[in-house]
Design a protein around this motif. Structure first.
Motif, PDB file in Angstrom:
ATOM      1  N   CYS A   6      19.211  38.282   2.381  1.00 36.20           N
ATOM      2  CA  CYS A   6      19.854  39.375   1.646  1.00 36.20           C
ATOM      3  C   CYS A   6      21.321  39.380   2.090  1.00 36.20           C
ATOM      4  O   CYS A   6      21.651  39.876   3.170  1.00 36.20           O
ATOM      5  CB  CYS A   6      19.176  40.707   1.950  1.00 36.20           C
ATOM      6  N   GLU A   7      22.186  38.781   1.275  1.00 40.74           N
ATOM      7  CA  GLU A   7      23.582  38.589   1.646  1.00 40.74           C
ATOM      8  C   GLU A   7      24.364  39.899   1.672  1.00 40.74           C
ATOM      9  O   GLU A   7      25.217  40.129   2.528  1.00 40.74           O
ATOM     10  CB  GLU A   7      24.256  37.616   0.676  1.00 40.74           C
ATOM     11  N   ARG A  55      21.167  39.585   6.134  1.00 38.07           N
ATOM     12  CA  ARG A  55      19.946  39.774   6.910  1.00 38.07           C
ATOM     13  C   ARG A  55      18.761  39.113   6.206  1.00 38.07           C
ATOM     14  O   ARG A  55      18.629  39.178   4.982  1.00 38.07           O
ATOM     15  CB  ARG A  55      19.653  41.276   7.080  1.00 38.07           C
ATOM     16  N   VAL A  56      17.903  38.490   6.980  1.00 35.39           N
ATOM     17  CA  VAL A  56      16.618  37.995   6.487  1.00 35.39           C
ATOM     18  C   VAL A  56      15.624  39.143   6.606  1.00 35.39           C
ATOM     19  O   VAL A  56      15.379  39.647   7.710  1.00 35.39           O
ATOM     20  CB  VAL A  56      16.133  36.776   7.304  1.00 35.39           C
ATOM     21  N   LEU A  57      15.080  39.582   5.490  1.00 33.56           N
ATOM     22  CA  LEU A  57      14.142  40.703   5.495  1.00 33.56           C
ATOM     23  C   LEU A  57      12.750  40.224   5.914  1.00 33.56           C
ATOM     24  O   LEU A  57      12.522  39.053   6.164  1.00 33.56           O
ATOM     25  CB  LEU A  57      14.086  41.337   4.104  1.00 33.56           C
ATOM     26  N   LEU A  84       3.850  41.999  15.765  1.00 36.40           N
ATOM     27  CA  LEU A  84       4.370  43.316  16.126  1.00 36.40           C
ATOM     28  C   LEU A  84       5.903  43.195  16.071  1.00 36.40           C
ATOM     29  O   LEU A  84       6.500  42.610  16.968  1.00 36.40           O
ATOM     30  CB  LEU A  84       3.887  43.676  17.534  1.00 36.40           C
ATOM     31  N   PRO A  85       6.546  43.736  15.037  1.00 38.99           N
ATOM     32  CA  PRO A  85       7.950  43.356  14.770  1.00 38.99           C
ATOM     33  C   PRO A  85       8.992  44.194  15.484  1.00 38.99           C
ATOM     34  O   PRO A  85      10.178  44.108  15.157  1.00 38.99           O
ATOM     35  CB  PRO A  85       8.052  43.560  13.254  1.00 38.99           C
ATOM     36  N   THR A 113      17.472  42.547  13.327  1.00 39.19           N
ATOM     37  CA  THR A 113      17.526  41.104  13.548  1.00 39.19           C
ATOM     38  C   THR A 113      16.723  40.434  12.438  1.00 39.19           C
ATOM     39  O   THR A 113      15.936  41.100  11.750  1.00 39.19           O
ATOM     40  CB  THR A 113      16.968  40.749  14.944  1.00 39.19           C
ATOM     41  N   ASP A 114      16.926  39.145  12.239  1.00 40.61           N
ATOM     42  CA  ASP A 114      16.313  38.481  11.089  1.00 40.61           C
ATOM     43  C   ASP A 114      14.794  38.501  11.156  1.00 40.61           C
ATOM     44  O   ASP A 114      14.185  38.344  12.220  1.00 40.61           O
ATOM     45  CB  ASP A 114      16.810  37.038  10.987  1.00 40.61           C
TER      46      ASP A 114
END
Length: 337
Positions: A6-7, A55-57, A84-85, A113-114
């Motif tokens: 997601c730029e 960010r990488v979702l 567990l993110p 974080t990504d």
């Protein structure tokens, strides 16, 4: 490997990135499922707190261990896992108090974080939970449902008390399901009649109320004039969150499960005269994940009907906009890799 970034608000790109480096204490995980949640939708629209671009979702994840660099872990290549993110610091007052979900320096995958919208990730094995005895689809719902389970645990539900859940999205449904398991009588409040019907069927809600001018009167009647002793707001809408105060019984609790990027205000005399308890509920813990997984194994949670839309990794960018449309009537969308 392929990765979706997601730029900036309203813009995804598919790109090629190097394979992640696996450090000591980590495992390389091949991502197999990614659940799409409200956090992802808000981030895409530019309305997510604690967020920066690019960010990488992706934080509702299911995958398979490819290799492990952690001699203290029992996880082996081929094991299926959920992630567990919430990566905690381990040292702050919250961590020392066994509340890593609200760590002062928490790094949530896909937010700070990504995340997992890529083919492989490297994750500390302490944040991987084996899911060999449930399916990949089921494992992809565990994080989402754990948010609701954690909120219910925060509320300390008592059997037979009335619990009002405002918002019948995936998080609200999880709250209903686990509040019902804790013995509460569930009142579901939402604007969408189709969602309310799903609450009755999937979460076994005892009562459903459509959001309208007479909702207060309806809920007052259901509770024989006393109002619910616990109210959960899972909307992430400031107006709803402020309006929720009027539904709480004297001596009751209001739990904010949703998050809004803005201020919340309330009329203090009403708050004080009811001696209300106001709680927030953030993220979840490993204990919540295990509780949800046990419920899935026991057949308490029907993930087949909870997952109402699917797409592939290659098609995700083209189809993501459709997940935002209310008329799509999507409960939970899952990306398959």
């Amino acid at each position: 490997m392929k990765c979706i970034v997601c730029e900036q608000p309203n813009q995804f790109t598919m790109t090629e990135v190097p394979m992640p480096t696996v450090r000591p204490g980590e495992a390389l995980v091949r991502i197999r499922r990614v659940g799409i949640c409200g956090t992802d939708l808000h981030a895409y629209r530019g309305r997510q707190p604690f967020f920066s671009y690019p960010r990488v979702l992706g934080h509702e994840l299911a995958g398979e261990i490819v290799e492990s660099h952690s001699p203290t872990s029992d996880l082996q290549p081929g094991d299926r896992v959920t992630i567990l993110p919430y990566l905690e610091c381990g040292h702050c007052i919250a961590c020392r108090s066994s509340k890593p979900n609200c760590c002062e320096q928490v790094q949530v995958l896909g937010v700070h974080t990504d995340g997992g919208m890529q083919e492989y990730v490297s994750i500390p094995t302490t944040h991987l939970i084996q899911t060999n005895d449930i399916t990949l689809d089921q494992a992809a719902t565990v994080e989402c449902l754990s948010i609701g389970a954690h909120a219910v645990r925060r509320a300390a539900i008592q059997p037979r008390e009335y619990a009002l859940v405002i918002g019948a999205g995936p998080i609200g449904l999880g709250v209903m399901k686990f509040a019902k398991q804790a013995g509460a009588k569930i009142i579901a409040l939402d604007m969408n009649e189709g969602r309310l019907a799903f609450c009755s069927k999937w979460a076994d809600a005892d009562y459903t109320v459509k959001a309208s001018e007479d909702a207060v009167d309806q809920i007052k009647a259901i509770t024989e004039g006393a109002f619910p002793t616990v109210v959960f707001d899972a909307t992430g809408n400031a107006g709803s969150m402020m309006n929720a105060f009027k539904f709480v019984a004297h001596g009751g609790r209001l739990v904010y499960v949703g998050l809004v990027q803005g201020d919340i205000t309330f009329f203090d005399p009403d708050f004080h005269k009811r001696e209300m308890t106001l709680l927030s509920s953030r993220n979840a813990t490993k204990e919540d994940f295990e509780h949800v997984m046990n419920a899935i194994k026991q057949g308490v949670v029907d993930t087949d009907s909870f997952i109402s839309a699917r797409t592939t990794f290659d098609q995700m960018i083209d189809e993501f906009e459709s997940f935002l449309k209310p008329e799509s009537n999507i409960i939970k969308a899952v990306v398959t890799l």
